[in-house]
Design a protein around this motif. Sequence first.
Motif, PDB file in Angstrom:
ATOM      1  N   GLY A   4       1.867   0.624   2.551  1.00 29.67           N
ATOM      2  CA  GLY A   4       0.732   0.495   1.779  1.00 29.67           C
ATOM      3  C   GLY A   4      -0.256   1.441   1.760  1.00 29.67           C
ATOM      4  N   ALA A   5      -1.435   0.970   1.546  1.00 30.62           N
ATOM      5  CA  ALA A   5      -2.584   2.349   1.511  1.00 30.62           C
ATOM      6  C   ALA A   5      -3.952   1.967   2.057  1.00 30.62           C
ATOM      7  CB  ALA A   5      -2.917   2.600  -0.011  1.00 30.62           C
ATOM      8  N   ILE A   6      -4.535   2.900   2.768  1.00 29.27           N
ATOM      9  CA  ILE A   6      -5.892   2.450   3.385  1.00 29.27           C
ATOM     10  C   ILE A   6      -6.904   1.944   2.307  1.00 29.27           C
ATOM     11  CG2 ILE A   6      -7.875   3.314   4.390  1.00 29.27           C
ATOM     12  CD1 ILE A   6      -6.041   5.245   5.890  1.00 29.27           C
ATOM     13  N   LYS A   7      -7.614   1.004   2.745  1.00 34.05           N
ATOM     14  CA  LYS A   7      -8.743   0.048   1.927  1.00 34.05           C
ATOM     15  C   LYS A   7     -10.111   0.584   2.450  1.00 34.05           C
ATOM     16  CE  LYS A   7     -10.372  -4.311   0.145  1.00 34.05           C
ATOM     17  NZ  LYS A   7     -10.098  -5.827   0.218  1.00 34.05           N
ATOM     18  N   LYS A   8     -10.197   0.518   3.836  1.00 29.11           N
ATOM     19  CA  LYS A   8     -11.476   0.643   4.544  1.00 29.11           C
ATOM     20  C   LYS A   8     -11.384   1.151   6.012  1.00 29.11           C
ATOM     21  CE  LYS A   8     -14.817  -2.445   6.469  1.00 29.11           C
ATOM     22  NZ  LYS A   8     -15.298  -3.951   6.577  1.00 29.11           N
ATOM     23  N   VAL A   9     -12.097   1.913   6.224  1.00 30.82           N
ATOM     24  CA  VAL A   9     -11.983   2.542   7.709  1.00 30.82           C
ATOM     25  C   VAL A   9     -13.411   2.166   8.545  1.00 30.82           C
ATOM     26  CG1 VAL A   9     -11.745   4.463   9.166  1.00 30.82           C
ATOM     27  CG2 VAL A   9     -10.522   4.418   7.167  1.00 30.82           C
ATOM     28  N   ALA A  10     -13.166   1.469   9.598  1.00 27.75           N
ATOM     29  CA  ALA A  10     -14.278   1.297  10.316  1.00 27.75           C
ATOM     30  C   ALA A  10     -14.066   1.368  11.835  1.00 27.75           C
ATOM     31  CB  ALA A  10     -15.000  -0.453  10.089  1.00 27.75           C
ATOM     32  N   GLY A  11     -14.468   2.810  12.187  1.00 27.94           N
ATOM     33  CA  GLY A  11     -14.148   3.228  13.675  1.00 27.94           C
ATOM     34  C   GLY A  11     -12.653   3.120  13.936  1.00 27.94           C
ATOM     35  N   ALA A  16      -5.689  -1.897   5.468  1.00 30.96           N
ATOM     36  CA  ALA A  16      -4.487  -1.558   4.666  1.00 30.96           C
ATOM     37  C   ALA A  16      -4.147  -2.443   3.583  1.00 30.96           C
ATOM     38  CB  ALA A  16      -3.264  -0.979   5.295  1.00 30.96           C
ATOM     39  N   GLU A  17      -3.996  -2.284   2.278  1.00 31.13           N
ATOM     40  CA  GLU A  17      -3.449  -3.018   1.323  1.00 31.13           C
ATOM     41  C   GLU A  17      -1.983  -2.862   1.040  1.00 31.13           C
ATOM     42  OE1 GLU A  17      -7.026  -3.594  -1.878  1.00 31.13           O
ATOM     43  OE2 GLU A  17      -6.215  -1.555  -1.767  1.00 31.13           O
ATOM     44  N   GLY A  18      -1.435  -3.961   0.436  1.00 31.71           N
ATOM     45  CA  GLY A  18       0.002  -3.665   0.318  1.00 31.71           C
ATOM     46  C   GLY A  18       1.149  -3.988   1.300  1.00 31.71           C
ATOM     47  N   GLU A  41      -4.242  -8.387  12.604  1.00 39.42           N
ATOM     48  CA  GLU A  41      -4.619  -9.452  11.792  1.00 39.42           C
ATOM     49  C   GLU A  41      -4.075  -9.031  10.287  1.00 39.42           C
ATOM     50  OE1 GLU A  41      -9.037 -10.388  10.741  1.00 39.42           O
ATOM     51  OE2 GLU A  41      -8.784 -11.329  12.324  1.00 39.42           O
ATOM     52  N   MET A  42      -3.744 -10.350   9.589  1.00 39.13           N
ATOM     53  CA  MET A  42      -3.125 -10.280   8.308  1.00 39.13           C
ATOM     54  C   MET A  42      -3.903 -11.212   7.421  1.00 39.13           C
ATOM     55  SD  MET A  42      -0.384  -8.264   8.127  1.00 39.13           S
ATOM     56  CE  MET A  42       0.419  -8.566   6.719  1.00 39.13           C
ATOM     57  N   HIS A  43      -4.202 -10.969   6.329  1.00 37.35           N
ATOM     58  CA  HIS A  43      -5.157 -11.720   5.143  1.00 37.35           C
ATOM     59  C   HIS A  43      -4.326 -11.340   3.967  1.00 37.35           C
ATOM     60  CE1 HIS A  43      -8.187 -13.513   7.800  1.00 37.35           C
ATOM     61  NE2 HIS A  43      -8.508 -12.362   8.279  1.00 37.35           N
ATOM     62  N   GLY A  44      -3.271 -12.186   3.522  1.00 38.98           N
ATOM     63  CA  GLY A  44      -2.594 -12.011   2.359  1.00 38.98           C
ATOM     64  C   GLY A  44      -1.692 -10.720   2.384  1.00 38.98           C
ATOM     65  N   ASP A  45      -2.048  -9.647   1.433  1.00 38.98           N
ATOM     66  CA  ASP A  45      -1.344  -8.263   1.901  1.00 38.98           C
ATOM     67  C   ASP A  45      -2.257  -7.526   2.425  1.00 38.98           C
ATOM     68  OD1 ASP A  45      -3.191  -7.690  -0.353  1.00 38.98           O
ATOM     69  OD2 ASP A  45      -1.511  -6.589  -1.341  1.00 38.98           O
ATOM     70  N   ALA A  46      -3.369  -7.885   2.849  1.00 36.92           N
ATOM     71  CA  ALA A  46      -4.309  -6.824   3.763  1.00 36.92           C
ATOM     72  C   ALA A  46      -3.977  -6.984   5.361  1.00 36.92           C
ATOM     73  CB  ALA A  46      -5.513  -7.145   3.315  1.00 36.92           C
ATOM     74  N   ALA A  47      -3.608  -5.930   5.875  1.00 38.19           N
ATOM     75  CA  ALA A  47      -3.582  -5.857   7.298  1.00 38.19           C
ATOM     76  C   ALA A  47      -4.852  -5.200   7.873  1.00 38.19           C
ATOM     77  CB  ALA A  47      -2.118  -5.209   7.576  1.00 38.19           C
ATOM     78  N   SER A  48      -5.302  -5.835   9.056  1.00 37.37           N
ATOM     79  CA  SER A  48      -6.242  -5.006   9.891  1.00 37.37           C
ATOM     80  C   SER A  48      -5.546  -4.298  11.081  1.00 37.37           C
ATOM     81  CB  SER A  48      -7.022  -6.123  10.382  1.00 37.37           C
ATOM     82  OG  SER A  48      -7.955  -6.879   9.309  1.00 37.37           O
ATOM     83  N   ALA A  59      -9.273   8.563   5.019  1.00 33.53           N
ATOM     84  CA  ALA A  59      -9.999   8.152   3.585  1.00 33.53           C
ATOM     85  C   ALA A  59      -9.355   7.073   2.915  1.00 33.53           C
ATOM     86  CB  ALA A  59     -10.347   9.386   2.710  1.00 33.53           C
ATOM     87  N   PRO A  60      -9.882   6.289   2.163  1.00 28.92           N
ATOM     88  CA  PRO A  60      -9.169   5.100   1.390  1.00 28.92           C
ATOM     89  C   PRO A  60      -8.067   5.935   0.549  1.00 28.92           C
ATOM     90  CG  PRO A  60     -11.615   4.601   1.249  1.00 28.92           C
ATOM     91  CD  PRO A  60     -11.497   5.972   1.843  1.00 28.92           C
ATOM     92  N   GLY A  61      -6.928   4.882   0.362  1.00 28.02           N
ATOM     93  CA  GLY A  61      -5.833   5.629  -0.317  1.00 28.02           C
ATOM     94  C   GLY A  61      -4.697   6.316   0.333  1.00 28.02           C
ATOM     95  N   ALA A  62      -4.979   6.782   1.467  1.00 31.95           N
ATOM     96  CA  ALA A  62      -4.059   7.407   2.406  1.00 31.95           C
ATOM     97  C   ALA A  62      -2.981   6.342   2.580  1.00 31.95           C
ATOM     98  CB  ALA A  62      -4.541   7.925   3.671  1.00 31.95           C
ATOM     99  N   PRO A  63      -1.673   6.957   2.855  1.00 31.33           N
ATOM    100  CA  PRO A  63      -0.657   6.069   2.827  1.00 31.33           C
ATOM    101  C   PRO A  63      -0.473   5.533   4.520  1.00 31.33           C
ATOM    102  CG  PRO A  63       0.225   8.094   3.281  1.00 31.33           C
ATOM    103  CD  PRO A  63      -1.327   8.333   2.755  1.00 31.33           C
ATOM    104  N   VAL A  64      -0.030   4.065   4.646  1.00 29.47           N
ATOM    105  CA  VAL A  64       0.071   3.270   5.725  1.00 29.47           C
ATOM    106  C   VAL A  64       1.581   2.928   5.766  1.00 29.47           C
ATOM    107  CG1 VAL A  64      -0.624   1.465   7.282  1.00 29.47           C
ATOM    108  CG2 VAL A  64      -2.142   2.680   6.153  1.00 29.47           C
ATOM    109  N   GLU A  65       2.456   3.116   6.772  1.00 29.78           N
ATOM    110  CA  GLU A  65       3.569   3.016   6.838  1.00 29.78           C
ATOM    111  C   GLU A  65       4.092   1.780   8.119  1.00 29.78           C
ATOM    112  OE1 GLU A  65       7.874   5.122   7.616  1.00 29.78           O
ATOM    113  OE2 GLU A  65       6.615   6.185   5.961  1.00 29.78           O
TER     114      GLU A  65
END
Length: 589
Positions: A4-11, A16-18, A41-48, A59-65
Amino acid sequence: MSKGAIKKVAGPLVIAEGMRDANLFDVVRVSEHRLIGEIIEMHGDAASIQVYEETSGLAPGAPVESTGSPLSVELGPGLISNIYDGIQRPLEDIMEACGTNLQRGVEVPSLSREKKWSFKPLVSAGDRVEAGDTLGTVQETDIVLHKIMVPPSVKGTVKSIESGEFTVTDTVCVLTLDNGEEKSLTLMQKWPVRVGRPYKKKLPPEAPLVTGQRVIDTLFPIAKGGVAAVPGPFGSGKTVVQHQLAKWAEADIVVYIGCGERGNEMTDVLNEFPELIDPKTGKSLMERTVLIANTSDMPVAAREASIYTGITIAEYFRDMGYSVALMADSTSRWAEALREMSGRLEEMPGEEGYPAYLGSRLAQFYERAGKVNILGSNDKIGSLSVIGAVSPPGGDISEPVSQATLRIVKVFWGLDSSLAYKRHFPALNWLTSYSLYTDTLSKWFDETVSEDWMKMRARLMQLLQEEAELEEIVKLVGMDALSSPDRLKLEAARSIREDYLHQNAFHEVDTYTPLNKQLLMMKLILAYYDKALSALRDGADIEKLVAMPIRESIGRFKYVPTADIDKAFDEILFTLDKDIDEIIAKGED
């Protein structure tokens, strides 16, 4: 494997989406730096994701595997005397790879892939084995014989097994499973940290974990397989108590977790432990110790993992049939990490901002302690004792972490700042501390040490409690209002406090007191009280009884080396009898 890809960073929290194909608690690699994180935590395709490394610059958009597997530790030869961070990265190997500053995204195996270990098989081809059975041994250090076990949920027939020099990833044994498949076993196994390792049956604790600390062993003992909490304000000596228990507790293996404490405290541990000599073996204490260092300046999310990493390693050694002691310093810092992550997840806060599940998480951690029948065809027993320090803000134990801990543990060693300011260490308050194991362990003490042990312990506690009541009277009307027997009672209680309960952790003799010496010390203090009380009835002067020179010898007895205690004890008793007879004779004149 989900990407997936980063959507938001908070500390330390990254969303991540996808990530629809990922699972809860999967380990992930975040961004090009390949930072280690865990899905919480999981909400749909968003993972905390809680990231165990510094997230600045993401930054948002960076890859997550996703790696597709939960956070796990490597268990095998090489654990002992190693120093890990909160997610089992070996700090010494990282220092060799990238210098003294911990860099992000460093990938170093937890157990060395190059080092070879001498494996000696204990089973032969054709033998039937089940989960927990010992396949062979590796002499990891001079003290620790590392048992290579069949992993949980595996059983079958040994097809082949080899002896010789192997790395932790080499196949040493091939099993034919019951379904006909073949399984290769190495010296190493992996285990997810949030899952307790299985055992046959939990047993009631019957023997104490002897620590050599008089106030603990005599007044507030902990059982092997028991759980204890050491709450106390800043400067009251929590860390020194933990160090003393790690050094001297009668355990085969010690796992010490520095969770969120100051770096200089952890430095003291790292400098001290290799130089300390284990009294039972004469070898360095590090030869039976695993250290996990996750100091306050390290990423906060890794604190949460460090507690689980430590207890999983401790359970692994328990499964070999060893007695293991785990020190967690401190669970308050772990709870603060939980609170921070909970806040960033925008969960409904509980008391003082801690998450509502604080109590259940603490219980899950402490419940992994115990004395158990371990897996395997032999009915062997292993034990895991857990001692957690709690650092309540301002020393207020009514706060949530202390209260949740006290509902779970059976031993409360309450440290008192007023005792610490008086330089009375260990600063355990004998009026507020308690041990719910005392009745269970009384049989062991009476049978193993002396049939008088529990009677003398009860008398010590009674004198200390009566002293607290008399102190209130003294504050109101002064010492002169007390009767002679009451004055003598105060003197005996002072002797218990200053000569018995006060113990110097940095004195070469006083730092550790075996049970037989503790018994003789109790006998001397009570002998003085009983003989002086009898002399009072015969008309002796209270001032002379209080000022007897032999009292100095009773107080100095704790500094007598263990080899000389019997001779010194007899001499003090002889002099005590002689001096009291002289005082009585002068009183009659």
